[in-house]
Design a protein around this motif. Structure first.
Motif, PDB file in Angstrom:
ATOM      1  N   GLU A   3      -3.447 -35.058   0.461  1.00 28.09           N
ATOM      2  CA  GLU A   3      -2.459 -33.996   0.546  1.00 28.09           C
ATOM      3  C   GLU A   3      -2.857 -32.830  -0.348  1.00 28.09           C
ATOM      4  O   GLU A   3      -3.235 -33.011  -1.488  1.00 28.09           O
ATOM      5  N   SER A   4      -2.783 -31.621   0.169  1.00 29.28           N
ATOM      6  CA  SER A   4      -3.188 -30.451  -0.582  1.00 29.28           C
ATOM      7  C   SER A   4      -2.017 -29.715  -1.205  1.00 29.28           C
ATOM      8  O   SER A   4      -2.200 -28.840  -2.035  1.00 29.28           O
ATOM      9  N   SER A   5      -0.789 -30.035  -0.766  1.00 29.66           N
ATOM     10  CA  SER A   5       0.366 -29.323  -1.290  1.00 29.66           C
ATOM     11  C   SER A   5       0.578 -29.670  -2.760  1.00 29.66           C
ATOM     12  O   SER A   5       0.416 -30.814  -3.180  1.00 29.66           O
ATOM     13  N   VAL A   6       0.914 -28.651  -3.540  1.00 32.60           N
ATOM     14  CA  VAL A   6       1.089 -28.809  -4.974  1.00 32.60           C
ATOM     15  C   VAL A   6       2.581 -28.955  -5.272  1.00 32.60           C
ATOM     16  O   VAL A   6       3.384 -28.145  -4.813  1.00 32.60           O
ATOM     17  N   GLN A   9       6.820 -26.844  -9.869  1.00 30.36           N
ATOM     18  CA  GLN A   9       7.154 -26.928 -11.290  1.00 30.36           C
ATOM     19  C   GLN A   9       8.342 -26.021 -11.566  1.00 30.36           C
ATOM     20  O   GLN A   9       8.407 -24.906 -11.067  1.00 30.36           O
ATOM     21  N   VAL A  20       8.775 -31.437 -12.607  1.00 29.10           N
ATOM     22  CA  VAL A  20       7.981 -31.275 -11.395  1.00 29.10           C
ATOM     23  C   VAL A  20       8.723 -31.969 -10.274  1.00 29.10           C
ATOM     24  O   VAL A  20       9.124 -33.139 -10.414  1.00 29.10           O
ATOM     25  N   ILE A  22       8.612 -33.475  -6.523  1.00 30.29           N
ATOM     26  CA  ILE A  22       7.663 -33.909  -5.499  1.00 30.29           C
ATOM     27  C   ILE A  22       8.391 -34.147  -4.181  1.00 30.29           C
ATOM     28  O   ILE A  22       9.544 -34.570  -4.145  1.00 30.29           O
ATOM     29  N   GLN A  26       3.546 -36.325  -1.710  1.00 30.37           N
ATOM     30  CA  GLN A  26       3.093 -35.791  -2.986  1.00 30.37           C
ATOM     31  C   GLN A  26       3.219 -36.850  -4.071  1.00 30.37           C
ATOM     32  O   GLN A  26       3.922 -37.857  -3.924  1.00 30.37           O
ATOM     33  N   HIS A  28       2.617 -37.182  -8.746  1.00 30.39           N
ATOM     34  CA  HIS A  28       2.343 -36.442  -9.976  1.00 30.39           C
ATOM     35  C   HIS A  28       2.301 -37.423 -11.135  1.00 30.39           C
ATOM     36  O   HIS A  28       3.071 -38.383 -11.178  1.00 30.39           O
ATOM     37  N   ASP A  90      -4.533 -41.050 -11.139  1.00 29.24           N
ATOM     38  CA  ASP A  90      -4.209 -39.880 -11.961  1.00 29.24           C
ATOM     39  C   ASP A  90      -3.735 -40.296 -13.343  1.00 29.24           C
ATOM     40  O   ASP A  90      -4.068 -39.659 -14.350  1.00 29.24           O
TER      41      ASP A  90
END
Length: 200
Positions: A3-6, A9, A20, A22, A26, A28, A90
């Motif tokens: 997934e490229s979506s950030v 924040q 954040v 999500i 997503q 984090h 992560d």
């Protein structure tokens, strides 16, 4: 494809903390602040290393590794097995030790009328508990299944999670989002799950 979506924040005024948010697909990981999401049939796992005080959360829509090889959904955090490994990796990059991780899991509601045969929430719940059992990650708390959406706040520095159960009215954002999400997968086979659009 990952997934490229950030994740978004923002400053959470209620809890006075940087946070954040999500969405489905997503994840984090962080050493401080809060991670938040709103869940329907999706599941989020809050993972925490109590020694390093590193936390991570994911938000996945479908259980397991169910995209066919070469599909645009392969290796996607929308699927539970990838969502779990991505957030764990992560956390390890931030200094967490996989052997110390503990978990709290939430979501898995049955929200969508017409999807009764496809109880995504139950399958997501079953998947995440089995994954954690196999990986030897202790589950400290869970709030799974039922028929109501949930808002989850995970406070990374303490490992505390606050869950608010939400009343669902027809057409609410979380239901629309999940229905649209499933519709985008319409006609694709996902392991033993066949995605379809229910009658209106």
């Amino acid at each position: 494809m990952i997934e490229s979506s950030v994740p978004l924040q923002y400053f959470d005024r209620e809890f006075r903390v940087d946070a954040v948010k999500i969405l489905p697909g997503q994840y984090h990981a962080a050493r401080e602040g809060a991670i938040t999401t709103v869940l329907g049939s999706c599941v989020s796992t809050c993972l925490w290393d109590p020694v390093e005080r590193i936390g991570g959360m994911n938000h996945f829509m479908l259980p397991g590794d169910q995209a066919s090889p070469g599909s645009p959904w392969a290796a996607s955090a929308r699927f539970g097995v990838y969502a779990m490994e991505l957030v764990i990796n992560d956390m390890i990059r931030l200094g967490a030790d996989r052997r110390r991780l503990v978990a709290k899991v939430f979501g898995g509601a049955q929200l969508l009328q017409g999807f009764d045969r496809l109880d995504v929430g139950a399958k997501n719940s079953e998947f995440v508990l089995e994954f954690l059992r196999v990986e030897g990650i202790r589950v400290l708390a869970q709030d799974l299944l039922d028929v109501c959406p949930r808002k989850v706040h995970f406070f990374v520095d303490t490992g505390k999670v606050q869950v608010k159960r939400l009343a669902l009215t027809p057409g609410e954002a979380v239901e629309r989002r999940e229905r649209d999400y499933l519709r985008r997968l319409d006609g694709k086979r996902s392991g033993d799950i066949e995605i379809f659009s229910p009658p209106r």
